[in-house]
Design a protein around this motif. Sequence first.
Motif, mmCIF file in Angstrom:
data_model
loop_
_atom_site.group_PDB
_atom_site.id
_atom_site.type_symbol
_atom_site.label_atom_id
_atom_site.label_comp_id
_atom_site.label_asym_id
_atom_site.label_seq_id
_atom_site.Cartn_x
_atom_site.Cartn_y
_atom_site.Cartn_z
ATOM 1 N N ARG A 35 42.295 30.047 50.029
ATOM 2 C CA ARG A 35 42.027 30.217 48.605
ATOM 3 C C ARG A 35 42.996 29.389 47.757
ATOM 4 O O ARG A 35 44.081 29.027 48.207
ATOM 5 C CB ARG A 35 42.094 31.692 48.228
ATOM 6 C CG ARG A 35 43.452 32.351 48.449
ATOM 7 C CD ARG A 35 43.348 33.854 48.287
ATOM 8 N NE ARG A 35 44.666 34.497 48.302
ATOM 9 C CZ ARG A 35 44.852 35.806 48.171
ATOM 10 N NH1 ARG A 35 43.801 36.618 48.054
ATOM 11 N NH2 ARG A 35 46.075 36.314 48.167
ATOM 12 N N GLY A 36 42.563 29.096 46.520
ATOM 13 C CA GLY A 36 43.410 28.352 45.597
ATOM 14 C C GLY A 36 43.377 26.854 45.802
ATOM 15 O O GLY A 36 44.109 26.126 45.141
ATOM 16 N N ARG A 78 40.612 22.698 37.418
ATOM 17 C CA ARG A 78 40.445 23.966 38.104
ATOM 18 C C ARG A 78 41.040 25.092 37.271
ATOM 19 O O ARG A 78 41.911 24.880 36.446
ATOM 20 C CB ARG A 78 41.129 23.929 39.469
ATOM 21 C CG ARG A 78 40.437 23.038 40.468
ATOM 22 C CD ARG A 78 41.163 23.040 41.793
ATOM 23 N NE ARG A 78 42.217 22.012 41.852
ATOM 24 C CZ ARG A 78 43.192 22.007 42.727
ATOM 25 N NH1 ARG A 78 43.304 23.002 43.581
ATOM 26 N NH2 ARG A 78 44.088 21.053 42.737
ATOM 27 N N SER A 79 40.571 26.303 37.545
ATOM 28 C CA SER A 79 41.079 27.486 36.856
ATOM 29 C C SER A 79 41.847 28.340 37.853
ATOM 30 O O SER A 79 41.392 28.544 38.982
ATOM 31 C CB SER A 79 39.924 28.299 36.269
ATOM 32 O OG SER A 79 40.387 29.579 35.864
ATOM 33 N N PRO A 80 43.021 28.874 37.461
ATOM 34 C CA PRO A 80 43.773 29.727 38.398
ATOM 35 C C PRO A 80 43.151 31.107 38.580
ATOM 36 O O PRO A 80 43.531 31.838 39.495
ATOM 37 C CB PRO A 80 45.150 29.832 37.728
ATOM 38 C CG PRO A 80 44.879 29.642 36.271
ATOM 39 C CD PRO A 80 43.733 28.662 36.186
ATOM 40 N N SER A 81 42.195 31.476 37.721
ATOM 41 C CA SER A 81 41.693 32.851 37.735
ATOM 42 C C SER A 81 40.199 32.981 38.012
ATOM 43 O O SER A 81 39.694 34.091 38.129
ATOM 44 C CB SER A 81 42.001 33.527 36.390
ATOM 45 O OG SER A 81 41.400 32.798 35.329
ATOM 46 N N ARG A 82 39.465 31.871 38.098
ATOM 47 C CA ARG A 82 38.029 31.995 38.352
ATOM 48 C C ARG A 82 37.545 30.864 39.259
ATOM 49 O O ARG A 82 38.209 29.855 39.427
ATOM 50 C CB ARG A 82 37.242 32.007 37.039
ATOM 51 C CG ARG A 82 37.417 30.775 36.193
ATOM 52 C CD ARG A 82 36.692 30.919 34.850
ATOM 53 N NE ARG A 82 36.869 29.741 34.020
ATOM 54 C CZ ARG A 82 36.098 28.656 34.088
ATOM 55 N NH1 ARG A 82 35.089 28.605 34.946
ATOM 56 N NH2 ARG A 82 36.321 27.623 33.293
ATOM 57 N N TRP A 83 36.380 31.100 39.856
ATOM 58 C CA TRP A 83 35.763 30.106 40.715
ATOM 59 C C TRP A 83 35.295 28.916 39.879
ATOM 60 O O TRP A 83 34.750 29.085 38.787
ATOM 61 C CB TRP A 83 34.559 30.699 41.451
ATOM 62 C CG TRP A 83 34.924 31.702 42.505
ATOM 63 C CD1 TRP A 83 35.157 33.032 42.318
ATOM 64 C CD2 TRP A 83 35.066 31.458 43.902
ATOM 65 N NE1 TRP A 83 35.454 33.636 43.510
ATOM 66 C CE2 TRP A 83 35.398 32.698 44.513
ATOM 67 C CE3 TRP A 83 34.952 30.325 44.706
ATOM 68 C CZ2 TRP A 83 35.607 32.828 45.874
ATOM 69 C CZ3 TRP A 83 35.153 30.446 46.065
ATOM 70 C CH2 TRP A 83 35.483 31.686 46.648
ATOM 71 N N SER A 102 38.302 28.167 44.866
ATOM 72 C CA SER A 102 38.456 29.593 44.599
ATOM 73 C C SER A 102 39.749 29.840 43.835
ATOM 74 O O SER A 102 40.697 29.058 43.934
ATOM 75 C CB SER A 102 38.499 30.368 45.916
ATOM 76 O OG SER A 102 39.638 29.966 46.665
ATOM 77 N N PRO A 103 39.835 30.925 43.077
ATOM 78 C CA PRO A 103 41.127 31.302 42.500
ATOM 79 C C PRO A 103 42.105 31.707 43.595
ATOM 80 O O PRO A 103 41.698 32.114 44.696
ATOM 81 C CB PRO A 103 40.778 32.485 41.596
ATOM 82 C CG PRO A 103 39.494 33.008 42.109
ATOM 83 C CD PRO A 103 38.754 31.852 42.704
ATOM 84 N N GLU A 141 50.431 29.630 43.583
ATOM 85 C CA GLU A 141 49.867 30.738 42.807
ATOM 86 C C GLU A 141 49.448 31.914 43.680
ATOM 87 O O GLU A 141 49.137 32.987 43.170
ATOM 88 C CB GLU A 141 48.650 30.256 41.999
ATOM 89 C CG GLU A 141 48.977 29.299 40.861
ATOM 90 C CD GLU A 141 49.259 27.883 41.367
ATOM 91 O OE1 GLU A 141 48.700 27.511 42.428
ATOM 92 O OE2 GLU A 141 50.041 27.167 40.714
#
Length: 684
Positions: A35-36, A78-83, A102-103, A141
């Motif tokens: 993930r991430g 990219r977003s740290p909190s959403r796909w 993925s977050p 993260e």
Amino acid sequence: MGEFHIQGINLELTENLFQHKTDGFRSSNELVVRRGAPFKFSLLLNGRPFNPSTDLLKIKIMLGRLYAVMTVSHSPLRSPSRWTAFMDPSLNPLEPSLYICSPASAPVGRYRFVVCAFTKEGQSLCTLGKFTLLCNPWCKEDSVFIPFEDQREEYVLNDSGLLFMGTAMNLVPRPWSFDQFESGVLEACLNLLEVSPQHQLNRKVDHLNRHEPVYLSRVVSAMINSEDDKGVLKGNWSGDFKQGVNPSAWTGSGDILRQWAQSGFSPVLYGQCWVFAAVMCTVMRVLGIPCRVVTNYNSAHDTNGNLVIEEYYTKTGQKLNGSKDSIWNFHVWVECWMSRPDLGSAMDGWQVLDPTPQERSGGVFCCGPAPVRAIRERRIDLIYDVPFVYAEVNADVHTIIVSQGQVVRVNRDTEKVGAMICTKAVGLPRIQNITGDYKVVRSPMSTLSSMSSRSSDESTLRRASSAQHGVMVFLTLDKAAVSGEPIRFTVKIINQQNKVKRLKIHLNAQAKEYNHSPSDTFWESHGIVQMGPAEVKIIQQQILPLQYEDVVGDDLINLAVVLEDMTTLEQALATEEFNIASPQLHIKIANENSVMVHKEQIATITFTNPFSHPVSGVLIVAGAGLIQDKVTYRMPPLKAGGKVQQAISFIPRMVGSKMLHANLMLADVRSTVRGFKMVSVKSG
């Protein structure tokens, strides 16, 4: 050019597995990512090419009943909190490459996804894919991020290791294959989450909670033992293993996890603490959570929470089973690395988790995660199970002599419990002393060599006893005990008074398993000692191999000396518990500096019989990444002092540092002989 059609998806396995440090899972032939971080796939088209100006792509990600929908963008932001999903700007219209990211807090598990294309002609076309998502200790993260590459290599990717057994004065390193990349192991670990009570009770809630390593680690801790669920292992400390496998016979986690999965999730028979911990280490490494196996020497099991363990002896030095509390000569658990947002950042880092069923936590047989820092700082107000682990490394020991139901002597020892806490060193096949992480250490002992060669002077001070105004007695081993050699020890008696004393002396030796009270006495000696005023007397004793070989094996020895003043009836007691070092198998690799992947290699295993009688047994050779299936040989009877060699061939499947290890299960002695060799496999 025709209509727009999607034939399918190319999951770009080789590139993704390499980028996500998951290429060890190649044998599963599945896309396994962390993930991430983004992973790549390509659409396979026919008909007209994709037109980014007029065609639209959407992706739906699904984990059970959870889902997220995203429009594929042309920006790699990219977003740290959403796909998020984006298209490779260097677009190949006939085989466009897409990325899904993925977050860093996405739940772990098996995912499905659907890619849908909406065209200018009004078409709606979809295709399916699937992947497995793991935690990512390489992502800052992620709550399991560990900042050093050598630690990530050791605690996530290393598929072999050492478990430490024996005693603090005579460590026994035991090789173990974690097997996280072997066939069927990934699937078994994911199944473990699926058959857990949490998942069966509410699948949606379980999937939501799987983003958090604290939650995952408690689920796994409970699922390794089978006390409350369809767990992996059934514990057995009775000594009767006829219905299953002696815990000492296991060499790795793969056989256990595959057997559990193939049986329809019936518990595997049997496990003890090091087996529970090693299998949990495998599962956590598979899930991407950094994990290491830890040994606590002289580990207290304090059932009533008073931080006192009571041990009872007779007047003749025989240890009794007189207390619900106990001290295990060693106990093995795991530590996992994670942040603790529930407790505050001060408690981030290594967390104790113990899958061996001892006490219930939240109504279930599991333990942890208890921050190591909280144990050191005695933060027994914190969750989970900090008071229990604190007692395991800090309880006091009261050694009590009883006679006719009456207490006649009490010794108090504040240093015996938690004598040493250790794990395997990063990148090296040797010990790392981590006692200071758990408690204030007065005299740290840092290396295997120094521990093995130490005399017992320090332990003597703790194991000496004196009557209040009479005599002092000390008990020390002359050197570490070794199979096939006499056990030599010294009793030192000091008369503290200026008058003659006449003393009864009782020496007693009992075999004991690491977590039990001793069995019956197998050797004893009794006599009378005459002491002059203020005299110091040294008594040398030995126990011959013929006297211990048939009763000890892999067990330990509890040795005690009791003095009784024949005039005052005052008692003095000194004790020592120790293990006998087994012989070792020696492994030699032909051309060991030029071992290549996919090239046949030869190893020679040598055993010399140190016992006073012939022995026979079964030799088992294994090695994650080196040998596909374990190799078994039957060794015919070998005379005392005889030597036997066995050559084996193997073909390495993976590049890197790998462990070849061998176990010789002896039929004539209650002992297993082990050996291991680190093999550096080059790419060729």
